[in-house]
Design a protein around this motif. Sequence first.
Motif, PDB file in Angstrom:
ATOM      1  N   ALA A  75     -66.084 -11.481 128.629  1.00 47.72           N
ATOM      2  CA  ALA A  75     -66.800 -12.939 128.483  1.00 47.72           C
ATOM      3  C   ALA A  75     -67.839 -12.218 128.526  1.00 47.72           C
ATOM      4  O   ALA A  75     -68.389 -11.733 128.837  1.00 47.72           O
ATOM      5  CB  ALA A  75     -65.801 -14.107 129.374  1.00 47.72           C
ATOM      6  N   LEU A 135     -61.339 -25.049 130.499  1.00 44.26           N
ATOM      7  CA  LEU A 135     -60.614 -23.464 130.392  1.00 44.26           C
ATOM      8  C   LEU A 135     -61.248 -23.014 129.134  1.00 44.26           C
ATOM      9  O   LEU A 135     -61.083 -24.212 127.771  1.00 44.26           O
ATOM     10  CB  LEU A 135     -59.442 -23.437 130.212  1.00 44.26           C
ATOM     11  N   GLU A 176     -60.762 -20.436 125.868  1.00 40.01           N
ATOM     12  CA  GLU A 176     -60.455 -18.977 125.820  1.00 40.01           C
ATOM     13  C   GLU A 176     -60.668 -18.651 124.625  1.00 40.01           C
ATOM     14  O   GLU A 176     -60.589 -19.843 123.528  1.00 40.01           O
ATOM     15  CB  GLU A 176     -58.512 -19.062 126.125  1.00 40.01           C
ATOM     16  N   ASN A 177     -61.273 -17.914 124.024  1.00 42.27           N
ATOM     17  CA  ASN A 177     -61.217 -16.993 122.846  1.00 42.27           C
ATOM     18  C   ASN A 177     -61.531 -18.064 121.474  1.00 42.27           C
ATOM     19  O   ASN A 177     -61.294 -17.862 120.514  1.00 42.27           O
ATOM     20  CB  ASN A 177     -59.386 -17.140 121.653  1.00 42.27           C
ATOM     21  N   ARG A 231     -62.561 -17.059 129.629  1.00 37.59           N
ATOM     22  CA  ARG A 231     -62.470 -15.085 128.898  1.00 37.59           C
ATOM     23  C   ARG A 231     -62.050 -15.438 127.170  1.00 37.59           C
ATOM     24  O   ARG A 231     -61.649 -15.872 126.989  1.00 37.59           O
ATOM     25  CB  ARG A 231     -60.732 -15.486 129.668  1.00 37.59           C
ATOM     26  N   ASN A 232     -62.135 -13.958 126.930  1.00 37.75           N
ATOM     27  CA  ASN A 232     -62.113 -13.387 125.478  1.00 37.75           C
ATOM     28  C   ASN A 232     -62.893 -14.487 124.625  1.00 37.75           C
ATOM     29  O   ASN A 232     -62.782 -14.846 123.611  1.00 37.75           O
ATOM     30  CB  ASN A 232     -60.617 -13.570 125.096  1.00 37.75           C
ATOM     31  N   SER A 233     -64.139 -15.079 125.621  1.00 39.17           N
ATOM     32  CA  SER A 233     -64.830 -15.806 124.950  1.00 39.17           C
ATOM     33  C   SER A 233     -65.865 -15.372 125.086  1.00 39.17           C
ATOM     34  O   SER A 233     -66.997 -14.581 125.858  1.00 39.17           O
ATOM     35  CB  SER A 233     -64.782 -17.268 125.330  1.00 39.17           C
ATOM     36  N   LYS A 237     -59.127 -24.593 123.478  1.00 41.95           N
ATOM     37  CA  LYS A 237     -58.106 -23.114 122.627  1.00 41.95           C
ATOM     38  C   LYS A 237     -59.026 -22.092 121.876  1.00 41.95           C
ATOM     39  O   LYS A 237     -59.771 -21.999 121.315  1.00 41.95           O
ATOM     40  CB  LYS A 237     -56.907 -23.915 122.269  1.00 41.95           C
ATOM     41  N   GLU A 238     -58.010 -21.129 121.858  1.00 42.26           N
ATOM     42  CA  GLU A 238     -58.322 -20.135 120.516  1.00 42.26           C
ATOM     43  C   GLU A 238     -59.250 -20.388 119.385  1.00 42.26           C
ATOM     44  O   GLU A 238     -58.185 -21.485 118.346  1.00 42.26           O
ATOM     45  CB  GLU A 238     -57.012 -19.278 120.802  1.00 42.26           C
ATOM     46  N   THR A 267     -62.559 -21.260 133.493  1.00 49.15           N
ATOM     47  CA  THR A 267     -61.984 -20.284 133.556  1.00 49.15           C
ATOM     48  C   THR A 267     -62.821 -19.890 132.245  1.00 49.15           C
ATOM     49  O   THR A 267     -62.572 -20.533 131.017  1.00 49.15           O
ATOM     50  CB  THR A 267     -60.327 -20.227 133.357  1.00 49.15           C
TER      51      THR A 267
END
Length: 383
Positions: free
Chosen positions: A306, A336, A338-339, A321-323, A355-356, A319
């Motif tokens: 992150a 949330l 993510e990506n 993550r991967n962002s 979302k991703e 949360t």
Amino acid sequence: MIKTAVMLAGGKGARLRPLTYTTPKPLLPVGNLPIMDHILSLLHLHGFKKIVIAVNYLAEKIINHLVAKWLDTDLEIVAPLIHPADTADAVRKLSNYIDEDFIVTMGDVITNINLRSFADHHEKSGTLASIALIEVPSLRDFGAVLVDQNGYIYHFLEKPDLQEMYVTSIAFAMLSTRRVNLFANLANSGFYAFKHEILEILEENPHLMDFGKHVFPWLLENGYRISGWYASDVYWVDVGRPATFLRANFDLLDGYAEPLKPYGKAVDGNFFGENVELRHGATIIPPVALGDNVEIDGGAVIGPYAVVGSDTFIGKKTTIRNSVIIGKTTILENVLVENSILAKNILVENDTVIKENSVIGDGVVIRRGSVLGPGATVYISQR
């Protein structure tokens, strides 16, 4: 020794929209530092003293950044506003600022190429032009470069398929006495070196607009030698799409592009700017980079992978993550992400899921309970 570099930083970054609607591509952050700052640092490290920067799209933002960030360095930075048709035309229009042999760099890639070794190779080669070559897994998105055993370039192929690459290589091998490399996927990195004479050629041939498409083929056709310098064991990524933008950020966290690194102090695999506040119960899962004035509330989980830009608040039980959160953003509770990529000045209300492969543009408000993605693109119209 060559001490002058030209940086091309005028592109619109169309493939990165909506991020580039309000931020020029060279100022998009990788590891919480603008892309062009990484290249300027590399040039400074390798002894280049004069940097001439071609600016065009959202030029005032780039110039303001240079004045604020680089004015007190020992680099001489010149950033005239020009309106080039393409890469070679940009250098043509900067000729009055160039008084010696020089290299050309891109302002929108992340790389740790040894630019001093490249410039020294060019001087020793005695050629009018040199190209830094990189080996890539596939040539689908790159122009291929064919090189003989002496390191001279003898042919260019624009994004060839495997069969075209093989047939062309065999044909040249049969028709020429020069031994050729049939197997390495050598691509043009976008980093060039030239003798000062190239400026006269560009002036006398105004139809030569792009280096890859026009200038280099013209030089070969007119009997000039072009040296290919193989940049082995280097990191190089064109930050041209959301996926490669994310990849470059995460690779910097992993140290793949050293000596380039994220902004901030390194602590246990993470990077922290100034005035970072981690409230009781906040969790950081390395690797993470946090900019200045970042506040993370209790119960939030940040990471792995992150990158959170300056002046950002992240609320309870959220949360990330991967962002990448570019900055000046408020993300409230139980969210949330993510990506995905979030630009600046965004408000994400409670109980939201992003979302991703989603990209959120500047100034967007995401209302409570929203579920975006996968692959959502949300932005405020620029019309």
